[in-house]
Write an enzyme that holds these catalytic residues in place. Structure first.
Site, PDB file in Angstrom:
ATOM      1  N   CYS B  21       1.232   6.962  -2.967  1.00 14.02           N
ATOM      2  CA  CYS B  21       1.246   5.523  -2.742  1.00 14.02           C
ATOM      3  C   CYS B  21      -0.089   4.959  -2.286  1.00 14.02           C
ATOM      4  O   CYS B  21      -0.865   5.628  -1.605  1.00 14.02           O
ATOM      5  CB  CYS B  21       2.242   5.141  -1.639  1.00 14.02           C
ATOM      6  SG  CYS B  21       3.935   5.481  -2.038  1.00 14.02           S
ATOM      7  N   ASN B 126       3.444   4.051   2.787  1.00 10.36           N
ATOM      8  CA  ASN B 126       2.756   5.206   2.200  1.00 10.36           C
ATOM      9  C   ASN B 126       3.025   6.399   3.107  1.00 10.36           C
ATOM     10  O   ASN B 126       2.691   6.350   4.291  1.00 10.36           O
ATOM     11  CB  ASN B 126       1.248   4.909   2.114  1.00 10.36           C
ATOM     12  CG  ASN B 126       0.402   6.104   1.687  1.00 10.36           C
ATOM     13  OD1 ASN B 126      -0.771   6.182   2.006  1.00 10.36           O
ATOM     14  ND2 ASN B 126       0.986   7.059   0.969  1.00 10.36           N
ATOM     15  N   GLY B 127       3.645   7.424   2.572  1.00 10.22           N
ATOM     16  CA  GLY B 127       3.957   8.592   3.389  1.00 10.22           C
ATOM     17  C   GLY B 127       5.315   9.142   3.034  1.00 10.22           C
ATOM     18  O   GLY B 127       5.809   8.934   1.920  1.00 10.22           O
TER      19      GLY B 127
END
Lengths: 490, 490, 490, 490
Positions: B21, B126-127
């Site tokens: 991402c 994101n992650g």
């Protein structure tokens, strides 16, 4: 939030009331989604904006597809239909009533789906929830996240929050909190569920095909797949259908006297459907007969406004003895709006859809039979076309009483002040339309045509006729909150 | 549930670890969504499958658009961008890690949006949330309806259920329940919010352009809009940015020693970005230098595997004194998979993307510098191309240690048994690839290249290097539940 | 007549000369069109606007497909490729030179097809016919109907009107009437035909794969299908290839001294191709070496303008001993034009494609190596980016002589007055670009780099270098008619 | 050569003869193409596969657009219509007769355009050239290159080769070489041209709107734009219309006795058009009247097969006194073929388009009135639907004589052996269809209905009725060459 993928506009049809939804479900037939696609195609007249199908397959679980546009243009591709496997499927066609009007996002397209701790469920709804605003506020307050702007989504959130131990029980619990008019088709991994509100405002029928069962808004959609019409779902009934146990019937709501929507007979349903044990075509023809009795006139030709006025025109012609003829021809290729190159054509936009059969009309006294008058804009244009073609007289006969009140039970109606009959008497309308005569069928005449020999029972009306009478069988809570004024008690 | 609109496959890139991402947000600049589109374009290497933007305008409220495919192919149309007005917008590009792999529905594309009783909020993540399964089960149990199969959706549902009085407070509360690695960009009607997890595994930076503020995964996306790089968001920091109050900083989590992802330096980030105060390009060049020192070999040509091996190859060539040359040429028009007419071409599929510069390679001893070896399938094909072109020797030099463990913090890795280094020693790999030599940079060498002069602190490693070491700084709860076996304590 | 389906614009590339076409043909291999698609993909750098393939199958006759856009986006679909069966196929990628510029209709996309009394033929052309206007006028006068606005269509009409008894003979007759530069690939029902004009201005090579034969603009397209490079087609040669008779060679034209386009070495061809027996990559590297000798300067970094300047930069760095580094990073996802939200970004449009590696550039004296300067607009923007990033000095080194004259032989060049070098001396250009130094390779240096140790033979130049020298080997009849003024004889 | 962009199939309509084309032209009205689009929309029943428009503007010259699909889906977009400026435009809708059947390329879509030495011209053709094969061979022999597989393209090539000094003169010369049936609308830069063949087989009418002139296949397309119907173009007449000189009339062909297509009255034309001074609707109604006289039967209901049987059914009901009713309901949303999930539905495919109104049909003796019987496949399915719905008797009455011969003048007919009436007598057909009775109107009855009180003049028939009589007014040269056997002289 909105995504701007707008469906084609149909300017001419703006002058009709519009049913907002058709629903269809199948259980116990291989590749059920293909049957749902056919059923939705037969129900396309109930909603042209968008359609959706959810199916369930033991191996592949729930799958869904939602698309803007006609069923025929989307749910006919092999590659799409192969993504919807399994013996259980439900579908929905919609024309928006609530939801962001004219600016629908694909998120607003039903069926709605929710994954619960006891498994997934999909829900398709025809009707309108009159206390949706209050329910929505309350659900958001407690942490539900709505995907859509549709009132129908309340149902699935109420189900998600229910602590009942089965999905049908959760649906019961949810629908008991809901006010308004609804027919619902829903599914779990193994069950097809159908419900009608206690008044039975919107239609829902049960069909059978081999070992499989079908739920449909109308019987015409049973015909297209060759299924047998078993019976109507009763007002206030919930049926839970599984391959294993067949059809189980419940009556979870407090019983009330049914009030089926009388406008389904007048316009919404297809003429080849059966409603309340009566042929819609025959009812409409009979409306024409009643109208000829109530409002005769000397003339040379009975001419339907195509296509919805045709059965009543046949009845009128038969009863009056005046010849029946196609004085107005419909262009069957009508679609998106053309660029209208001159003011002249712009004013006559209706010509893109209709043309006058000049040779037939010329010099004749013409009776035009139409199903209803809403804003009156189309009626005026048609009258002008007929006069331009040389008719010597134009008489309008309308197969429904004056539409003076908006519907809040799943029908798209203009605001009250836009309804011609809300502000004018029959005579004023005649003058406004500048026709030689204008007559609507009486409310009693309409009741007779649908089989109530004694006419309307004014104390306990047999149908919902709020659009004509202003008598709303369910309090329109959301609308009242927004300032709508109900008819003063007399 | 799935909708089959698949993005193009990139078969060659299957042999890379893949960042999932990129996130970007803007507040205080007119038509913020246009800037977000540019930022996402600069972050496209972090996710090519799909992208989404949510904007907020005082008059038009929240608007969103989510699309499969490249930013350049979707968010460049005037008509789409005009639907995203306002001075506040966030966006997301994704390559799926969780979520239905290879079969993503548009519902899975972020940012996620929720309407709360105190207003709407959008969240881009994101992650990877390592306790997402448990959270999801619990939320569903209580009546939340998930729209997507993404782990990130938990965040917005936790926020919806929070009883905190502001959206930033609700986000704090939500993220305190979340385990794993996350950088988050979110927005309310007036605020842009950025958060990094306490370990700071994934990057997030703050930029400024005139009166406006920007949050971005990488600095290269600040450059494209001409914004200044202000600073990194600190591990465990939450910034709340508004036009009115500017940047407010909080530290809502229990403090921990940072463990930034070392693979961002090796491969994920763009070479023109700055990470932890260091130029990514320079770090990669330095990896080449270290590699030349650790693993020298006599040869005639240092040749990068384009494009990711280029900076390390430049460093290797410079340190070793062996000439640098473009022995492999990349086809810049690579896209969807071609029909491969013969078995021969099928086996050499890599040729659609790469071609050998035969005239340069012929008769030479070639050092190939690549960033990493994952499955090893591509390495083998490249070696064959080089030998077919007449190289006399082929030596692989890899700019990262052997990738022996999957990542659970937002990177798409194959299952452990598919990782070549999980089952083979360096020598076995060399034999498997049939090359004259194969050497990986040491873990200490890599740490030196990123500026840790003393190498890795084995007791308290300065970075997250779980993919190399098997030492996971956050317990991968969901994966353990699914049977993943962690490295035995030594 | 035009149909407005415009291809994406590439604003940045407006500042390059642009090859207009790539051609590729296959005979004697099952499903030849699949190989043609791969070949055209490898030749995509020669034309990005549109592509077309014609195939012939004994049962299904001739079939064709023409599409706007990249080969990878069109000729990769199973359903399309199945419509192009048979063992014989030719294809074409185009960037328009003649033809309605920027407004190409699909009718303008080659190959062109004609049904003759002795069977069908398809023709694909790379080059430019300098007497096309006169030919076209004459053909129309006699009743030919042109489908396109392309000069190449003359060839097929001349063939249609020829009275020769075979299609190859008709092609000979047609091409003898044509002036200008051309490489042609054509096909009949059984034969693949390749022709180069007597000067051999544009390239054409012969390859072999098993029993099949291939014609291609460049050798890199032989590599992608694993074919062997046999030889170049000679200037003035016509080869007629059939499964039955193999390769037959003719020389139908009056012999002339060859004048191959020297700019193919500088920019048009791919670095992994072989031209005139020389590696393009090696030639470009050697240009860098010559340039370092001719125009040395003290500096800290040699930095290519990606991607075309890279080989020369490697050569310059190697010869000068100054370190080579990637000071400019290219965004590999470049595509359609973004909406550029502010004036600031609009002026820096190049940033969508390129970003400066600030950490590397800062404080350094930088040598930028680019392949050519056309209008100079991009050079100026790049210089500004480099200075903004903190470079202390900027020195441009250009891998070709000043481009002072338009090309009329199949290359898209601006009008003469738009060429920077047409109106300015080297020093004026340096001042105009505001750089610390600007040096072009000399014409003799360029000739040395392509292997002419003695430099240019001014009496009988070994190459066509009209764009540098203004000496046109073929009189540009159409252009003179339109008022172009040639260089005065000295 | 073919490009596989297939239009939607309409399986049900396979059992109809099909008109192949509609043509429309406008001169002297601003933005003429918008009017052409409306006109083509009104002529859509004459060709649904594709449509094209060419316009001319003084500044922008000729422009064209050709598209597969309905006019409403293509020529309604602002952006497309803006590419077709100017006061002069012609258009064409097509269902292919010649040309690669079912596999049409966009190249086959008319109007055809040619640039001549004396300027451009566009031509749209309705009809069929019976000596097209010979003409085509000859033109190709002399070097013409055909773009399409359409017979109509001959016209423009003959014009291109003509040495006449004006385009109208070239058209005269071209059409004198052409045999068969044709109505043509053409345009130059300043003139609109209309021509009918000497027999006047296909229709063409002249209209007027303000200062502008219109040519159209039918009058219904004049109505849609509000134009006045001036007159029919006479058989053998050529009109040349310009803003400057108005309508000039010529008769370039040898005079012959007219033979207008009688099937235009039966089925092809729209009921609201006027043909030969007669209302098509009234003619069809009169056919019903004649049929009731010729073939009476005791029954309870006269039911049209929608929509084409409706006027004749109204006439039959009126004459016979038997009630008229809508026993079959048409689904107005019919489109692409659905996936038909079971054998049962496959066999009943017609249900996707039609549904029986069971309530009306049940227990009744039903007279079904249809316009024609071609293959008989649909008639059989409809009969089964009616019986399934409980009709006690089924009587077919057909509003045309038995269709026993193919048409070679611009109508799509199956090969002779596929025509039910070519191989069976009326009684055999009745047995084949398994109905209680089957009667066709007599040829004399049909002539009476179109106004020939004395019936058919067998020596000099007043109409072309070759499909019924086998008497072909123009020798079908191409078909005879392909082995077609004409009726033996009696």
């Amino acid at each position: 939030m909105s995504t701007p993928q707008l469906p084609p506009a149909h300017p001419f049809d703006d002058d009709k009331l519009r049913e907002e939804c058709g629903i269809f479900g199948v259980v116990g037939i291989t590749d059920a989604a293909n049957f749902v696609a056919l059923g939705l195609h037969a129900l396309q007249h109930r909603g042209q904006e968008a359609g959706g199908i959810v199916s369930h397959d033991r191996d592949q679980g729930f799958n869904s597809a939602r698309r803007f546009g006609y069923v025929r243009d989307n749910f006919t591709s092999q590659s799409l239909m192969e993504t919807l496997p399994g013996p259980l499927a439900i579908g929905h066609v919609r024309y928006s009533t609530t939801g962001s009007k004219g600016n629908t996002a694909i998120r607003d397209v039903q069926p709605f789906f929710g994954e619960f701790s006891l498994g997934g469920a999909a829900v398709a709804h025809n009707g309108n929830i009159t206390n949706a605003n209050a329910l929505r506020r309350e659900l958001i307050e407690r942490g539900s996240i709505f995907q859509s702007s549709s009132d129908s989504e309340c149902i699935i959130h109420l189900m998600a929050r229910s602590m009942a131990r089965s999905i049908p029980d959760r649906m019961e619990e949810a629908l008991r909190k809901v006010e308004g008019a609804f027919s619902v088709v829903a599914m779990t991994r193994t069950k097809l569920i159908g419900v009608r509100d206690p008044l039975g405002v919107r239609p829902l029928v049960l069909g059978q095909l081999g070992d499989g069962w079908i739920l449909s808004s109308e019987t015409c959609a049973l015909d297209i797949i060759g299924a047998d019409f078993v019976r109507e779902i009763d007002p206030g009934e919930m049926v839970v259908i599984s391959e294993k146990n067949g059809v189980e019937s419940h009556f979870p709501f407090r019983q009330r006297k049914p009030r089926f929507c009388i406008f389904e007979h007048v316009y919404f349903s297809r003429p080849d459907s059966i409603l309340g044990g009566r042929s819609v075509y025959e009812t409409r023809r009979q409306i024409g007969v009643e109208l000829a009795r109530e409002a005769p006139v000397e003339a040379d030709l009975v001419c339907p406004v195509p296509d919805s006025g045709t059965p009543a025109a046949i009845g009128y012609a038969h009863e009056s003895g005046i010849p029946y003829g196609m004085g107005i021809i419909r262009n069957q290729y009508m679609g998106r709006t053309f660029i209208e190159p001159t003011e002249q054509i712009r004013n006559m936009g209706v010509r893109l859809k209709l043309n006058v059969n000049r040779a037939l009309i010329k010099g004749k006294r013409v009776i035009l039979v139409d199903d209803s008058v809403v804003r009156g804009t189309t009626s005026r244009k048609i009258k002008e076309m007929i006069l331009d073609a040389g008719a010597s007289e134009v008489h309008f006969r309308i197969a429904s009483p004056p539409t003076a009140w908006p519907c809040f039970y799943g029908v798209d109606t203009p605001q009250r002040e836009k309804l011609l009959a809300a502000t004018m008497s029959e005579e004023e309308m005649r003058d406004h339309l500048q026709v030689d005569s204008l007559r609507f069928i009486s409310l009693n005449g309409l009741y007779r045509a649908v089989g109530e020999a004694g006419g309307r029972n004014d104390l306990h009306p047999q149908y919902c006729d709020a659009c004509f009478s202003g008598e709303y069988p369910v309090r329109p809570a959301d609308m009242l909150e927004q300032g709508f004024e109900m008819k003063a008690a007399e």
